[in-house]
Every structure is written in C-alpha cells, then in structure tokens.
Design a protein around this motif. Structure first.
Motif, mmCIF file in Angstrom:
data_model
loop_
_atom_site.group_PDB
_atom_site.id
_atom_site.type_symbol
_atom_site.label_atom_id
_atom_site.label_comp_id
_atom_site.label_asym_id
_atom_site.label_seq_id
_atom_site.Cartn_x
_atom_site.Cartn_y
_atom_site.Cartn_z
ATOM 1 N N UNK A 1 0.852 -1.188 0.000
ATOM 2 C CA UNK A 1 0.000 0.000 0.000
ATOM 3 C C UNK A 1 0.891 1.243 0.000
ATOM 4 N N UNK A 2 0.285 2.406 -0.159
ATOM 5 C CA UNK A 2 1.049 3.655 -0.286
ATOM 6 C C UNK A 2 1.922 3.954 0.932
ATOM 7 N N UNK A 3 1.422 3.804 2.173
ATOM 8 C CA UNK A 3 2.309 4.064 3.322
ATOM 9 C C UNK A 3 3.506 3.111 3.372
ATOM 10 N N UNK A 4 3.302 1.862 3.001
ATOM 11 C CA UNK A 4 4.414 0.902 2.999
ATOM 12 C C UNK A 4 5.470 1.310 1.974
ATOM 13 N N UNK A 5 5.023 1.704 0.789
ATOM 14 C CA UNK A 5 5.956 2.142 -0.252
ATOM 15 C C UNK A 5 6.728 3.376 0.217
ATOM 16 N N UNK A 6 6.006 4.340 0.788
ATOM 17 C CA UNK A 6 6.646 5.575 1.247
ATOM 18 C C UNK A 6 7.678 5.293 2.343
ATOM 19 N N UNK A 7 7.323 4.462 3.307
ATOM 20 C CA UNK A 7 8.244 4.177 4.409
ATOM 21 C C UNK A 7 9.459 3.391 3.950
ATOM 22 N N UNK A 8 9.261 2.397 3.114
ATOM 23 C CA UNK A 8 10.400 1.616 2.616
ATOM 24 C C UNK A 8 11.307 2.498 1.775
ATOM 25 N N UNK A 9 10.725 3.341 0.931
ATOM 26 C CA UNK A 9 11.526 4.254 0.102
ATOM 27 C C UNK A 9 12.345 5.204 0.970
ATOM 28 N N UNK B 1 12.137 -6.223 -1.669
ATOM 29 C CA UNK B 1 10.691 -6.026 -1.528
ATOM 30 C C UNK B 1 10.169 -5.181 -2.679
ATOM 31 N N UNK B 2 10.850 -4.075 -2.945
ATOM 32 C CA UNK B 2 10.397 -3.166 -4.002
ATOM 33 C C UNK B 2 10.492 -3.810 -5.383
ATOM 34 N N UNK B 3 11.563 -4.537 -5.625
ATOM 35 C CA UNK B 3 11.730 -5.189 -6.931
ATOM 36 C C UNK B 3 10.700 -6.286 -7.143
ATOM 37 N N UNK B 4 10.386 -7.035 -6.088
ATOM 38 C CA UNK B 4 9.373 -8.086 -6.213
ATOM 39 C C UNK B 4 7.999 -7.521 -6.513
ATOM 40 N N UNK B 5 7.769 -6.286 -6.119
ATOM 41 C CA UNK B 5 6.496 -5.604 -6.378
ATOM 42 C C UNK B 5 6.537 -4.792 -7.668
ATOM 43 N N UNK B 6 7.686 -4.811 -8.355
ATOM 44 C CA UNK B 6 7.886 -4.053 -9.601
ATOM 45 C C UNK B 6 7.684 -2.558 -9.384
ATOM 46 N N UNK B 7 8.187 -2.074 -8.250
ATOM 47 C CA UNK B 7 8.114 -0.652 -7.938
ATOM 48 C C UNK B 7 9.504 -0.076 -8.164
ATOM 49 N N UNK B 8 9.607 0.874 -9.101
ATOM 50 C CA UNK B 8 10.935 1.428 -9.402
ATOM 51 C C UNK B 8 11.468 2.269 -8.244
ATOM 52 N N UNK B 9 12.763 2.206 -8.074
ATOM 53 C CA UNK B 9 13.427 3.028 -7.062
ATOM 54 C C UNK B 9 14.058 4.216 -7.754
#
Length: 158
Positions: A8-16, A62-70
């Motif tokens: 979810x958005x908070x998880x993405x924001x915190x991990x980033x 985690x981010x790569x497995x979700x296909x979320x670019x860094x």
C-alpha cells in the motif's frame, strides 16, 4: 494473514524513505572509515557499511518483487582527504546519535503502518541488527571516555 498482497502507499513511502536514508548512511560509513585513523574505528565504520548494505539489499528486494521502481542510486563520489576534518569522537557521535535516531524512528514508523507480515519481519530483523551495532558504538564511546554521565537530580546517590 500472511497472504501476499500489493504494497500500500504508506508501505511504499516508508520503505523508500528507509532506502534513501540507508544510502546516505552508507556514504557516511564509507567516508568515515576512510578518514579515521584508529583501526577500531575503521572496523566499526566498515561493519556499519556492511550492515547498511544488507538493509539496502533486503528492502530493495521487496520493491523489486512488487515491480516498484526506485529512484536513482545514492552512491556518491568520495574524494581522498589527507587530514580528517572531524575527530573520531565527533564521527562516532554523529553515527550513533544522528543516524541511529533517524534509523529507529523510521523503522518504528514503518512497523506501525505496515500490514504485511513479511515486511514486519524484515524490519524487526533490521532493527535488531541495528540495535546491536549502535550498542557496540556506545561501548566504544564508553571505553574511550567520550560518553559523559547526564546531569542527575540534586541530593541523590548514584
């Protein structure tokens, strides 16, 4: 519980945010390990660098497995310095206080906003490893007599 769902958005924001802070911290550890003179401090800062690299690898997975670019890499160009601009006491204080406080604050925030057990488990592992590392830094400060006892209440025996 335990099932896989998209971040979810908070998880993405915190991990980033933790990844960006870890990239900055890695640069600090590399720089400090290059300019410090004592072997004990070189070893401590090198262990910090290795620990941060482990954190980065874990969270990038985690981010790569979700296909979320860094965003772009946090690798910085570090120049050779002949004379250290900071004392070892200041470098250790900066690492333990500034980086340590931000680390635990960010991890705590990420823990409280994450609903995925795999993320919580990784963050708890990171927190445990970081606690051990920063504890060793405190022991170095105590051994070097760089850590002072805080003010105590008047009329009390310690």
């Amino acid at each position: 519980m335990g099932g896989s769902r998209p971040l979810n958005a908070p998880e993405i924001a915190n991990i980033s945010r933790i990844i960006h802070r870890a990239q900055f911290s890695k640069m600090i550890f590399v720089t400090f390990s290059n300019i410090t003179e004592s072997n004990e401090m070189k070893d401590h800062f090198s262990k910090g660098r290795d620990l941060i690299e482990k954190v980065l690898s874990s969270l990038r997975d985690i981010m790569e497995n979700e296909h979320i670019p860094l965003s772009s890499s946090g690798d910085y160009q570090i120049f050779d310095v002949d004379t250290p601009p900071f004392s070892e006491k200041i470098m250790l204080f900066f690492v333990n206080t500034c980086l340590g406080i931000f680390c635990f604050t960010m991890i705590s925030q990420a823990l409280t906003s994450s609903l995925r057990s795999d993320i919580v488990i990784k963050l708890l592992s990171i927190s445990k490893d970081m606690s051990l590392f920063y504890g060793k830094g405190l022991l170095i400060a105590i051994k070097q007599k760089w850590l002072e006892q805080p003010p105590q209440p008047a009329g009390r025996q310690v």
